[in-house]
Design a protein around this motif. Structure first.
Motif, mmCIF file in Angstrom:
data_model
loop_
_atom_site.group_PDB
_atom_site.id
_atom_site.type_symbol
_atom_site.label_atom_id
_atom_site.label_comp_id
_atom_site.label_asym_id
_atom_site.label_seq_id
_atom_site.Cartn_x
_atom_site.Cartn_y
_atom_site.Cartn_z
ATOM 1 N N VAL A 34 0.833 -1.204 0.000
ATOM 2 C CA VAL A 34 0.000 0.000 0.000
ATOM 3 C C VAL A 34 0.866 1.251 0.000
ATOM 4 O O VAL A 34 0.619 2.199 -0.755
ATOM 5 C CB VAL A 34 -0.954 -0.012 1.216
ATOM 6 C CG1 VAL A 34 -1.653 1.333 1.359
ATOM 7 C CG2 VAL A 34 -1.988 -1.134 1.077
ATOM 8 N N GLY A 35 1.905 1.269 0.836
ATOM 9 C CA GLY A 35 2.785 2.431 0.880
ATOM 10 C C GLY A 35 3.658 2.553 -0.349
ATOM 11 O O GLY A 35 3.776 3.629 -0.945
ATOM 12 N N GLY A 36 4.281 1.451 -0.767
ATOM 13 C CA GLY A 36 5.218 1.493 -1.879
ATOM 14 C C GLY A 36 4.578 1.832 -3.214
ATOM 15 O O GLY A 36 5.105 2.639 -3.985
ATOM 16 N N MET A 37 3.429 1.219 -3.512
ATOM 17 C CA MET A 37 2.760 1.495 -4.788
ATOM 18 C C MET A 37 2.258 2.931 -4.848
ATOM 19 O O MET A 37 2.430 3.624 -5.866
ATOM 20 C CB MET A 37 1.606 0.516 -4.994
ATOM 21 C CG MET A 37 2.040 -0.908 -5.261
ATOM 22 S SD MET A 37 2.762 -1.175 -6.902
ATOM 23 C CE MET A 37 1.279 -1.237 -7.921
ATOM 24 N N ASN A 38 1.636 3.386 -3.765
ATOM 25 C CA ASN A 38 1.186 4.785 -3.738
ATOM 26 C C ASN A 38 2.365 5.735 -3.859
ATOM 27 O O ASN A 38 2.288 6.763 -4.544
ATOM 28 C CB ASN A 38 0.418 5.062 -2.445
ATOM 29 C CG ASN A 38 -1.041 4.684 -2.530
ATOM 30 O OD1 ASN A 38 -1.756 5.125 -3.419
ATOM 31 N ND2 ASN A 38 -1.499 3.858 -1.610
ATOM 32 N N MET A 39 3.465 5.401 -3.192
ATOM 33 C CA MET A 39 4.662 6.236 -3.251
ATOM 34 C C MET A 39 5.180 6.319 -4.688
ATOM 35 O O MET A 39 5.544 7.408 -5.167
ATOM 36 C CB MET A 39 5.739 5.631 -2.334
ATOM 37 C CG MET A 39 7.011 6.451 -2.240
ATOM 38 S SD MET A 39 6.784 7.967 -1.279
ATOM 39 C CE MET A 39 7.957 9.039 -2.109
ATOM 40 N N ILE A 47 12.015 3.677 2.043
ATOM 41 C CA ILE A 47 11.804 2.325 2.576
ATOM 42 C C ILE A 47 10.333 2.188 2.938
ATOM 43 O O ILE A 47 9.830 2.884 3.821
ATOM 44 C CB ILE A 47 12.716 2.062 3.783
ATOM 45 C CG1 ILE A 47 14.187 2.219 3.365
ATOM 46 C CG2 ILE A 47 12.460 0.670 4.367
ATOM 47 C CD1 ILE A 47 15.176 2.132 4.519
ATOM 48 N N ALA A 48 9.652 1.284 2.218
ATOM 49 C CA ALA A 48 8.208 1.078 2.403
ATOM 50 C C ALA A 48 7.919 -0.423 2.386
ATOM 51 O O ALA A 48 6.962 -0.883 1.771
ATOM 52 C CB ALA A 48 7.431 1.796 1.307
ATOM 53 N N THR A 49 8.755 -1.162 3.073
ATOM 54 C CA THR A 49 8.737 -2.625 2.969
ATOM 55 C C THR A 49 7.652 -3.303 3.785
ATOM 56 O O THR A 49 7.388 -4.492 3.589
ATOM 57 C CB THR A 49 10.071 -3.203 3.453
ATOM 58 O OG1 THR A 49 10.273 -2.791 4.825
ATOM 59 C CG2 THR A 49 11.222 -2.706 2.602
ATOM 60 N N GLY A 50 7.035 -2.561 4.716
ATOM 61 C CA GLY A 50 6.232 -3.265 5.694
ATOM 62 C C GLY A 50 7.146 -3.979 6.672
ATOM 63 O O GLY A 50 8.371 -3.769 6.673
ATOM 64 N N PRO A 51 6.605 -4.872 7.518
ATOM 65 C CA PRO A 51 7.415 -5.481 8.567
ATOM 66 C C PRO A 51 7.897 -6.886 8.217
ATOM 67 O O PRO A 51 7.421 -7.518 7.270
ATOM 68 C CB PRO A 51 6.415 -5.573 9.716
ATOM 69 C CG PRO A 51 5.122 -5.924 9.003
ATOM 70 C CD PRO A 51 5.169 -5.170 7.686
ATOM 71 N N THR A 106 12.235 3.788 -9.422
ATOM 72 C CA THR A 106 12.323 2.330 -9.471
ATOM 73 C C THR A 106 11.737 1.743 -8.198
ATOM 74 O O THR A 106 12.038 2.214 -7.100
ATOM 75 C CB THR A 106 13.792 1.863 -9.604
ATOM 76 O OG1 THR A 106 14.350 2.375 -10.815
ATOM 77 C CG2 THR A 106 13.883 0.335 -9.609
ATOM 78 N N VAL A 107 10.909 0.726 -8.349
ATOM 79 C CA VAL A 107 10.355 -0.011 -7.215
ATOM 80 C C VAL A 107 11.037 -1.378 -7.144
ATOM 81 O O VAL A 107 11.176 -2.067 -8.158
ATOM 82 C CB VAL A 107 8.827 -0.198 -7.348
ATOM 83 C CG1 VAL A 107 8.284 -1.072 -6.215
ATOM 84 C CG2 VAL A 107 8.128 1.160 -7.354
ATOM 85 N N ILE A 108 11.445 -1.761 -5.944
ATOM 86 C CA ILE A 108 12.063 -3.063 -5.700
ATOM 87 C C ILE A 108 11.183 -3.819 -4.706
ATOM 88 O O ILE A 108 10.811 -3.280 -3.666
ATOM 89 C CB ILE A 108 13.486 -2.912 -5.120
ATOM 90 C CG1 ILE A 108 14.391 -2.182 -6.111
ATOM 91 C CG2 ILE A 108 14.074 -4.276 -4.745
ATOM 92 C CD1 ILE A 108 15.757 -1.813 -5.536
ATOM 93 N N SER A 109 10.851 -5.065 -5.022
ATOM 94 C CA SER A 109 10.013 -5.857 -4.118
ATOM 95 C C SER A 109 10.385 -7.331 -4.223
ATOM 96 O O SER A 109 10.754 -7.818 -5.294
ATOM 97 C CB SER A 109 8.536 -5.677 -4.462
ATOM 98 O OG SER A 109 7.724 -6.531 -3.661
ATOM 99 N N ASN A 110 10.281 -8.038 -3.101
ATOM 100 C CA ASN A 110 10.529 -9.482 -3.113
ATOM 101 C C ASN A 110 9.335 -10.256 -3.671
ATOM 102 O O ASN A 110 9.417 -11.468 -3.859
ATOM 103 C CB ASN A 110 10.861 -9.984 -1.701
ATOM 104 C CG ASN A 110 9.697 -9.808 -0.739
ATOM 105 O OD1 ASN A 110 8.916 -8.874 -0.865
ATOM 106 N ND2 ASN A 110 9.595 -10.694 0.232
ATOM 107 N N LEU A 111 8.224 -9.559 -3.930
ATOM 108 C CA LEU A 111 7.035 -10.179 -4.518
ATOM 109 C C LEU A 111 6.730 -9.529 -5.864
ATOM 110 O O LEU A 111 6.888 -8.310 -6.002
ATOM 111 C CB LEU A 111 5.826 -10.027 -3.590
ATOM 112 C CG LEU A 111 5.921 -10.711 -2.219
ATOM 113 C CD1 LEU A 111 4.734 -10.316 -1.359
ATOM 114 C CD2 LEU A 111 6.004 -12.222 -2.357
#
Length: 422
Positions: free
Chosen positions: A11-16, A103-107, A31-36
């Motif tokens: 929610v945070g990363g995509m909106n960001m 940093i918007a990774t969640g926990p 650039t967005v980086i995600s493990n998913l």
């Protein structure tokens, strides 16, 4: 040209990403980086866990929607952030340079802090869509041979709404199946009282949620520390207001969902000056890290102290409206830096929540989140359930279109009859 890197596609990363691309200069890269490889609408996970939703209903592949907005996407997890080098090292060996990092990774979900807790142990989870999908399969087996349920949140948890939601959603589903009479339910929580929510209570949340639990014949244990979980049995130490153990419980269960405590992800954990001892990102009033001045953070991974000291540790939640506000402030502050100015924008740290109860629901508004408050409001009604269903559709559409429309402010506040939060 500046390279703005966003860790996380929730929610945070995509909106960001969407807001930053709109606010950044044409020559800047985002650039967005995600493990998913996908976005998931986490608030709907409790519905997935009882098969009211399928994972495809609440997920979208991130790359095509981000790429359409000229945002790069890397579906590889971060192994380590190197703030002294302005680099993010990925798990596949790639090294990504950045000028600004958000940093918007969640926990990280700290299931390991309680022996036997979590999907790898003996309890289910609704924290991630994969967990919820696995929980749905267990639910299918459970309703064929029903028995006791234990549901709630362990010590150190900072998100209590989904625990209440899932308890009430399970109750609704069992009543629809006409097997509720065969399922004793116990709500176990680290909160000092029902309805504390990690916020010191909101309005009459204590009375309203106690009444809702009583009405549905759900027993509860507060000030609870889960010491361990075995197959079909949970061990709980109940404490008094002084933090002393007053009773030891052995709770049998045929199905259990317990929310874990949160901590920071491994990629940032223990970086001096960047995180607190739990691994959450420390920030100033402008969402900016005090030591590494080109690093910002938004969402659940941000360090916020507990509202108050409680006999059993409880954390402070970060609600969707707060995250949306953090994102907008961060976007404008990074743009200020790009223009050679200093950040001035501050997030509005207010709490707004729509909690689904299966066939009804509760909404609360806490302005500000930490007491004393200007607004302290909590109400229940079927309209909340309907509102959350509608909001899910709006939010998924927002993720697909890349609009920067402030949904929590426009939709939720409008629904509650509030024009704007001050």
């Amino acid at each position: 040209m500046a390279h703005i890197v966003i860790l996380g596609a929730g929610v945070g990363g995509m909106n960001m990403a969407y807001e930053m691309r709109e606010e950044a200069r044409a020559e800047d890269r985002v650039t967005v980086i995600s493990n998913l490889p996908y976005f998931q609408f986490t608030p709907s996970n409790p519905w997935v866990a009882v098969n009211w939703r399928k994972p495809d209903d609440i997920t979208i592949p991130a790359a095509p929607y981000l790429n359409k907005k000229n945002i790069d996407f890397i579906a590889v997890g971060a192994a380590r952030v190197h703030p002294e080098r302005n680099q993010v090292e990925l798990t596949d060996g790639q090294v990504i340079d950045y000028d600004y990092l958000v940093i918007a990774t969640g926990p990280k979900l700290a299931f390991d802090e309680v022996p036997g807790l979590g999907p790898e142990g003996h309890t289910q989870s609704v924290c991630q869509v994969e967990h919820a999908a696995a929980a749905a399969k267990v639910w299918d087996s459970f309703v064929e041979e029903p028995g006791p349920i234990v549901v709630g949140a362990v010590q150190g948890a900072s998100c209590y709404g989904p625990a209440y939601e899932f308890a009430f959603i399970m109750d609704t589903d069992l009543r629809k199946r006409k097997i509720r009479d065969r399922v004793p339910m116990t709500f176990v929580t680290a909160e000092p009282y029902i309805g504390h929510l990690g916020l010191g209570g909101v309005g009459d949340s204590k009375g309203l949620l106690e009444s809702a639990l009583r009405e549905r014949h759900i027993k509860w244990i507060c000030n609870a520390k889960v010491t361990k979980v075995e197959a079909g049995k949970m061990f709980v130490a109940e404490h008094n207001d002084k933090g002393e153990i007053i009773k030891e419980h052995e709770l049998p269960f045929a199905y259990s969902m317990m929310l874990p405590a949160f901590k920071g992800i491994d990629a940032v954990f223990g970086i001096e000056g960047l995180t607190n001892p739990r691994g959450f990102i420390t920030i100033d009033a402008h969402q900016r890290n005090p030591k590494f001045r080109n690093i910002f953070s938004v969402g659940v991974c941000v360090a916020i102290p507990p509202v108050e000291v409680t006999p059993v540790p409880t954390g402070t939640p970060k609600t969707g409206y707060m995250i949306e506000s953090m994102v907008t402030a961060t976007v404008h502050n990074i743009r200020a830096l790009l223009d050679g100015k200093e950040p001035t924008e501050k997030a509005t740290w207010n709490a707004i929540c729509l909690a689904d109860f299966g066939d009804t629901g509760a909404a609360f508004v806490a302005i500000p989140q930490i007491p004393p408050r200007n607004v302290n409001w909590f109400k229940e009604g079927k309209w909340v359930h309907l509102a959350k269903v509608a909001f899910e559709k709006y939010f998924m559409r927002k993720m697909k279109t890349g609009t920067t429309e402030p949904l929590y402010e426009k939709y939720v506040l409008g629904l509650l009859g509030i024009k704007k939060l001050k």
